[in-house]
Write a protein that holds these residues in place. Structure first.
Motif, PDB file in Angstrom:
ATOM      1  N   TYR A   1     -60.492  96.883  43.928  1.00  0.00           N
ATOM      2  CA  TYR A   1     -60.060  95.753  43.220  1.00  0.00           C
ATOM      3  C   TYR A   1     -59.449  94.784  43.932  1.00  0.00           C
ATOM      4  O   TYR A   1     -59.765  93.442  44.135  1.00  0.00           O
ATOM      5  N   GLY A   2     -58.487  95.062  44.499  1.00  0.00           N
ATOM      6  CA  GLY A   2     -57.507  94.087  45.304  1.00  0.00           C
ATOM      7  C   GLY A   2     -58.072  93.921  46.526  1.00  0.00           C
ATOM      8  O   GLY A   2     -57.994  92.469  46.998  1.00  0.00           O
ATOM      9  N   TRP A   3     -58.964  94.636  47.387  1.00  0.00           N
ATOM     10  CA  TRP A   3     -59.694  94.256  48.581  1.00  0.00           C
ATOM     11  C   TRP A   3     -60.585  93.094  48.106  1.00  0.00           C
ATOM     12  O   TRP A   3     -60.713  92.228  48.961  1.00  0.00           O
ATOM     13  N   THR A   4     -61.455  93.292  46.960  1.00  0.00           N
ATOM     14  CA  THR A   4     -62.407  92.347  46.816  1.00  0.00           C
ATOM     15  C   THR A   4     -61.697  90.995  46.393  1.00  0.00           C
ATOM     16  O   THR A   4     -62.245  89.869  46.501  1.00  0.00           O
ATOM     17  N   MET A   5     -60.873  91.191  45.642  1.00  0.00           N
ATOM     18  CA  MET A   5     -59.914  89.845  45.089  1.00  0.00           C
ATOM     19  C   MET A   5     -59.550  89.125  46.213  1.00  0.00           C
ATOM     20  O   MET A   5     -59.760  87.893  46.448  1.00  0.00           O
ATOM     21  N   PHE A   6     -59.018  89.862  47.318  1.00  0.00           N
ATOM     22  CA  PHE A   6     -58.354  89.034  48.504  1.00  0.00           C
ATOM     23  C   PHE A   6     -59.675  88.592  49.246  1.00  0.00           C
ATOM     24  O   PHE A   6     -59.811  87.434  49.975  1.00  0.00           O
ATOM     25  N   LEU A   7     -60.545  89.669  49.762  1.00  0.00           N
ATOM     26  CA  LEU A   7     -61.677  89.078  50.393  1.00  0.00           C
ATOM     27  C   LEU A   7     -62.613  87.902  49.802  1.00  0.00           C
ATOM     28  O   LEU A   7     -63.154  87.000  50.629  1.00  0.00           O
ATOM     29  N   VAL A   8     -63.089  88.082  48.680  1.00  0.00           N
ATOM     30  CA  VAL A   8     -63.902  87.018  47.995  1.00  0.00           C
ATOM     31  C   VAL A   8     -63.438  86.494  46.839  1.00  0.00           C
ATOM     32  O   VAL A   8     -63.364  84.957  46.539  1.00  0.00           O
ATOM     33  N   ILE A   9     -63.144  87.157  45.739  1.00  0.00           N
ATOM     34  CA  ILE A   9     -63.034  86.710  44.365  1.00  0.00           C
ATOM     35  C   ILE A   9     -62.081  85.561  44.213  1.00  0.00           C
ATOM     36  O   ILE A   9     -62.148  84.179  43.961  1.00  0.00           O
ATOM     37  N   GLN A  10     -60.506  85.923  44.450  1.00  0.00           N
ATOM     38  CA  GLN A  10     -59.595  84.937  44.455  1.00  0.00           C
ATOM     39  C   GLN A  10     -59.655  84.074  45.420  1.00  0.00           C
ATOM     40  O   GLN A  10     -59.595  82.759  44.888  1.00  0.00           O
TER      41      GLN A  10
END
Length: 486
Positions: free
Chosen positions: A96-105
């Motif tokens: 979750y944190g990985w995807t938030m940093f890489l793309v979502i947030q």
């Protein structure tokens, strides 16, 4: 629990009003003024256009009410990341944190920043995305991209100087855009309303159709019946859902909220309820002013309708009937205020996820450090750096399209976590328990799962790549874990 609990270095500066403004401000960006055009093309009737927004509102409100239980149980920096870790494992939380940093947030911040620059260019044309300042190895850098990056850096600087400064900016801009949106709605319903348009839009409210385009003109209009209507609603909700996300950002900064066990659940409820009502009323206002159906080749705003408003700017088209030609400038200022305030909330909250990950040794060590203003300054600057690179690459829009289903999957997993934690930790303190448990969380899980499945089936080019982005985090986690154990 481990180090994510250690939030003693943060200052509790946020009250109920501040927290609610973060929810509202993070949700309202530019989407409400734009995405109704695509929804109207996909479902083709006023009834289903409003239904898409109502269903989106229900999903959002139920999700927020469900998160309230987790927030009151675990009021720590990192919010949703912590909930996933406690419900499942560090592995799931890392993805979750990985995807938030890489793309979502970061991708959302980049997209909102570029929207801010785009509408600034209406007032100051030099900031146009077509004004190329530098052509570097095939990468064209425009003045609009530079302005987007400057806005991100400015907001990051403000938030590095303390959560008190960040909340002041948030409150000012959230109040301003809420009042402006209410004003636009009222003017549309009272002054801009057109009896003929209202009759036209509401005479066949449930006659669903999808418009198919070819080379910029209407190829054919497909009538929708049965399951095709459900599928169309699911596909149409891509825009409305993305216009309604980021309410969970308040959970990321729980360590800085006064009485978080009480305040966060209330701010989630109040914030999402207010935005849901505003979004539905905004669309009613559009339908009072503009014909829903239109033609992309029409020469006037009425002829293009909601479906084919120029560059999908439905809000601007509706405002044109109220204010005349000056509407373009009025809407540009409104959206500039809206996007600037939206990004302040996203920037303020996002860095706390990476802080929490760092404390669990699943992110760079420097991200877990607080400065003398009691904020994770290095995490904020690192977030700004990656966001700036996304602004320059121009890929943020496509990346965000990819993660629509992924965002929903993480929401679903988080709410399933309520059931898991009720069994794993039955005696844990829960100052707030989700209303109508287990039915309310189950409603969210079912509705969000249906939308996710529809997107995976009918928009595979947009959704499966998002799952690949998440999967890329698996080897990263394994490498990080190996490094951690050495």
């Amino acid at each position: 629990m481990n180090s994510t609990k250690e939030n003693s270095g943060f200052k509790k500066e946020l009250g109920l009003f501040d927290a609610t403004m973060i929810v509202i401000g993070s949700m309202i960006g530019s989407g409400i003024f734009i995405v109704s055009a695509d929804i109207a093309r996909t479902v083709g009737s006023s009834g289903y256009l409003l239904l898409v927004w109502v269903i989106t509102g229900i999903i959002t409100l139920v999700g927020a009410l469900s998160y309230g239980e987790l927030a009151s149980m675990m009021p720590y920096a990192g919010g949703q990341y912590v909930y996933l870790k406690e419900s499942y494992s560090s592995f799931v939380a890392f993805l979750y944190g990985w995807t938030m940093f890489l793309v979502i947030q970061t991708g959302t911040i980049a997209a909102v920043a570029v929207a801010f620059a785009k509408y600034t260019a209406v007032l100051i044309p030099w900031f146009s995305g077509n004004n190329i300042l530098l052509n570097l190895v095939g990468l064209k850098i425009s003045s609009g991209q530079i302005l987007a990056i400057v806005s991100v850096l400015l907001l990051t600087y403000i938030n590095v100087n303390g959560v008190k400064e960040g909340k002041l900016v948030q409150n000012i801009f959230s109040v301003a855009k809420t009042i402006a949106l209410i004003g636009l709605i009222l003017l549309g319903l009272i002054i801009g309303s057109n009896v003929n348009v209202i009759q036209q839009n509401f005479s066949n409210m449930w006659n669903a159709t999808t418009v198919h385009l070819k080379n910029g003109v209407i190829d054919f209009i497909e009538p929708l019946t049965g399951f095709a209507i459900i599928a169309a609603i699911g596909m149409a909700m891509v825009g409305s859902l993305f216009s309604s996300v980021a309410w969970e950002n308040i959970t990321f900064i729980a360590a800085e909220v006064k009485e978080p066990k009480k305040v966060i659940p209330w701010s989630l409820f109040l914030g999402t309820l207010i935005v849901t009502i505003l979004y539905v009323l905004a669309n009613v206002s559009y339908l009072f002013v503009l014909p829903l159906k239109g033609d992309p080749t029409a020469k006037d705003i009425a002829g293009m309708g909601i479906q084919f408003a120029a560059e999908d700017r439905v809000g601007t088209a509706a405002a044109h009937f109220i204010f005349g030609d000056v509407a373009v400038i009025i809407m540009a200022i409104l959206i500039m205020i809206s996007t600037f305030g939206c990004n302040n909330g996203l920037i303020l909250a996002g860095a706390r996820i990476f802080y929490a990950m760092s404390k669990d040794k699943l992110f760079f060590k420097f991200a877990g450090e607080l400065n003398n203003k009691s904020v994770p300054a290095k995490a904020l600057w690192f977030q700004a750096l990656w966001t700036s690179l996304l602004c320059l690459s121009g890929s943020y829009g496509q990346l965000l399209d990819y993660v629509v289903a992924t965002v929903l999957i993480f929401y679903i997993l988080t709410i399933i976590g309520i059931f898991i934690l009720r069994k794993k930790r039955p005696d844990a303190e829960r100052p707030y328990k989700v209303f109508a448990y287990p039915f309310l969380p189950m409603i969210y899980i079912i509705l969000a799962a249906v939308v996710t499945i529809i997107l995976l089936i009918y928009k595979p080019n947009y959704t499966w790549p998002g799952l690949i982005i998440v999967a890329l985090g698996i080897p990263v986690y394994l490498i990080w874990g190996k490094k951690l154990n050495n």
